[in-house]
Design a protein around this motif. Sequence first.
Motif, PDB file in Angstrom:
ATOM      1  N   ASP A 156       0.859  -1.186   0.000  1.00 38.17           N
ATOM      2  CA  ASP A 156       0.000   0.000   0.000  1.00 38.17           C
ATOM      3  C   ASP A 156       0.900   1.241   0.000  1.00 38.17           C
ATOM      4  OD1 ASP A 156      -1.810   2.032   0.383  1.00 38.17           O
ATOM      5  OD2 ASP A 156      -2.483   1.360   2.363  1.00 38.17           O
TER       6      ASP A 156
ATOM      7  N   GLY B 167       0.050   4.193  -0.097  1.00 40.25           N
ATOM      8  CA  GLY B 167      -0.522   5.242   0.724  1.00 40.25           C
ATOM      9  C   GLY B 167      -0.063   5.207   2.165  1.00 40.25           C
TER      10      GLY B 167
ATOM     11  N   PRO C 269       3.827   8.403   2.686  1.00 36.38           N
ATOM     12  CA  PRO C 269       3.730   9.486   1.689  1.00 36.38           C
ATOM     13  C   PRO C 269       4.981   9.601   0.829  1.00 36.38           C
ATOM     14  CG  PRO C 269       2.925  10.228   3.819  1.00 36.38           C
ATOM     15  CD  PRO C 269       3.546   8.879   4.045  1.00 36.38           C
ATOM     16  N   SER C 270       4.761   9.843  -0.455  1.00 35.81           N
ATOM     17  CA  SER C 270       5.848  10.007  -1.422  1.00 35.81           C
ATOM     18  C   SER C 270       5.343  10.935  -2.513  1.00 35.81           C
ATOM     19  CB  SER C 270       6.244   8.657  -2.014  1.00 35.81           C
ATOM     20  OG  SER C 270       5.188   8.142  -2.817  1.00 35.81           O
TER      21      SER C 270
ATOM     22  N   SER D 102       1.947  10.417  -3.822  1.00 36.16           N
ATOM     23  CA  SER D 102       0.828  10.973  -3.071  1.00 36.16           C
ATOM     24  C   SER D 102       0.318  12.256  -3.717  1.00 36.16           C
ATOM     25  CB  SER D 102       1.238  11.248  -1.623  1.00 36.16           C
ATOM     26  OG  SER D 102       1.794  10.105  -1.014  1.00 36.16           O
ATOM     27  N   GLN D 103       1.236  13.066  -4.260  1.00 33.51           N
ATOM     28  CA  GLN D 103       0.859  14.309  -4.932  1.00 33.51           C
ATOM     29  C   GLN D 103       0.064  14.020  -6.207  1.00 33.51           C
ATOM     30  OE1 GLN D 103       1.296  17.592  -4.055  1.00 33.51           O
ATOM     31  NE2 GLN D 103       0.117  18.124  -5.893  1.00 33.51           N
TER      32      GLN D 103
ATOM     33  N   LEU E 109      -1.642  11.353  -6.864  1.00 29.63           N
ATOM     34  CA  LEU E 109      -2.928  10.783  -6.478  1.00 29.63           C
ATOM     35  C   LEU E 109      -3.883  11.864  -5.983  1.00 29.63           C
ATOM     36  CD1 LEU E 109      -4.711   8.343  -6.113  1.00 29.63           C
ATOM     37  CD2 LEU E 109      -3.580   7.877  -3.936  1.00 29.63           C
ATOM     38  N   ALA E 110      -3.355  12.820  -5.226  1.00 26.37           N
ATOM     39  CA  ALA E 110      -4.191  13.929  -4.746  1.00 26.37           C
ATOM     40  C   ALA E 110      -4.779  14.706  -5.921  1.00 26.37           C
ATOM     41  CB  ALA E 110      -3.374  14.853  -3.849  1.00 26.37           C
TER      42      ALA E 110
ATOM     43  N   ARG F  92      -7.598  12.828  -7.617  1.00 24.91           N
ATOM     44  CA  ARG F  92      -8.835  12.843  -6.829  1.00 24.91           C
ATOM     45  C   ARG F  92      -9.534  14.205  -6.891  1.00 24.91           C
ATOM     46  NH1 ARG F  92      -9.372   8.595  -2.891  1.00 24.91           N
ATOM     47  NH2 ARG F  92      -7.438   7.658  -2.113  1.00 24.91           N
TER      48      ARG F  92
ATOM     49  N   THR G 274       2.197   7.590 -12.235  1.00 21.02           N
ATOM     50  CA  THR G 274       1.984   6.602 -11.181  1.00 21.02           C
ATOM     51  C   THR G 274       2.432   5.224 -11.648  1.00 21.02           C
ATOM     52  OG1 THR G 274       0.119   7.872 -10.313  1.00 21.02           O
ATOM     53  CG2 THR G 274       0.254   5.565  -9.669  1.00 21.02           C
TER      54      THR G 274
ATOM     55  N   GLY H 139      -1.898   2.018  -4.968  1.00 19.26           N
ATOM     56  CA  GLY H 139      -1.524   3.399  -4.671  1.00 19.26           C
ATOM     57  C   GLY H 139      -2.193   3.899  -3.412  1.00 19.26           C
ATOM     58  N   ALA H 140      -3.446   3.471  -3.193  1.00 17.22           N
ATOM     59  CA  ALA H 140      -4.197   3.783  -1.975  1.00 17.22           C
ATOM     60  C   ALA H 140      -5.301   2.761  -1.839  1.00 17.22           C
ATOM     61  CB  ALA H 140      -4.784   5.189  -2.034  1.00 17.22           C
TER      62      ALA H 140
END
Length: 217
Positions: free
Chosen positions: A5, A7, A10-11, A14-15, A17-18, A21, A39, A189-190
């Motif tokens: 996982d 998630g 943080p790496s 994470s940016q 993925l944010a 979303r 990704t 990724g999450a």
Amino acid sequence: MEVIDFGAAPSLMSQYLAEMRDIDIHADPLRFRRNLERTGEIMAYEISKRLHYRTQDITTPLATAKCPVLDEPVVLATIFRAGVPFHQGFLNFFDRAENAFVSAYRKYKEKENFDVCIEYLASPSLEGKTLILCDPMLATGASMELSYRALITKGMPAHIHVASVIASQQAVDYLKKVMPADRTTLWMGAIDPEINSHSYIVPGLGDAGDLAYGTKE
């Protein structure tokens, strides 16, 4: 079955993925596709650490260098259509890999009742190879399972790496039951907590195919 996982730590992923979303960025399909691709690149690099290498003598202008080079056949597979830019990220790194493609779609009987259908498969032999099966969204796990079962008609891989940008906990639990635990690794990724009545991941990011390529009728 091992579950990684991303998630949990943080790496830079994470940016990305944010942004995928973020409803305020959803109007930019180019950025969404590029974030899917980036990704895939990060996951490809991490998966590459688990593969087998052999030492090869490489001639430089000055001498001979002993270099580790990949020593196992890799097949990259994806599920149309949202999987295409994600797949490209893997292909950017595994540039000599073979490729496989599956079409899986929801055939609705009623508003919230559907079957997952497989209509198309193009794949090389998978016998004894390393299969990396990537699809951005893992909601129920049904599409991934059916795609896997379609692919193994082309031979049984030595190991399967399943990669998704976002998965529901339900889908992760489901794949643990239906895929071979001794030869499968899940790369997420999450992991989000639930799916809604339409089988969309919550909080998720919406319909990845529509965000990447536009809405469909």
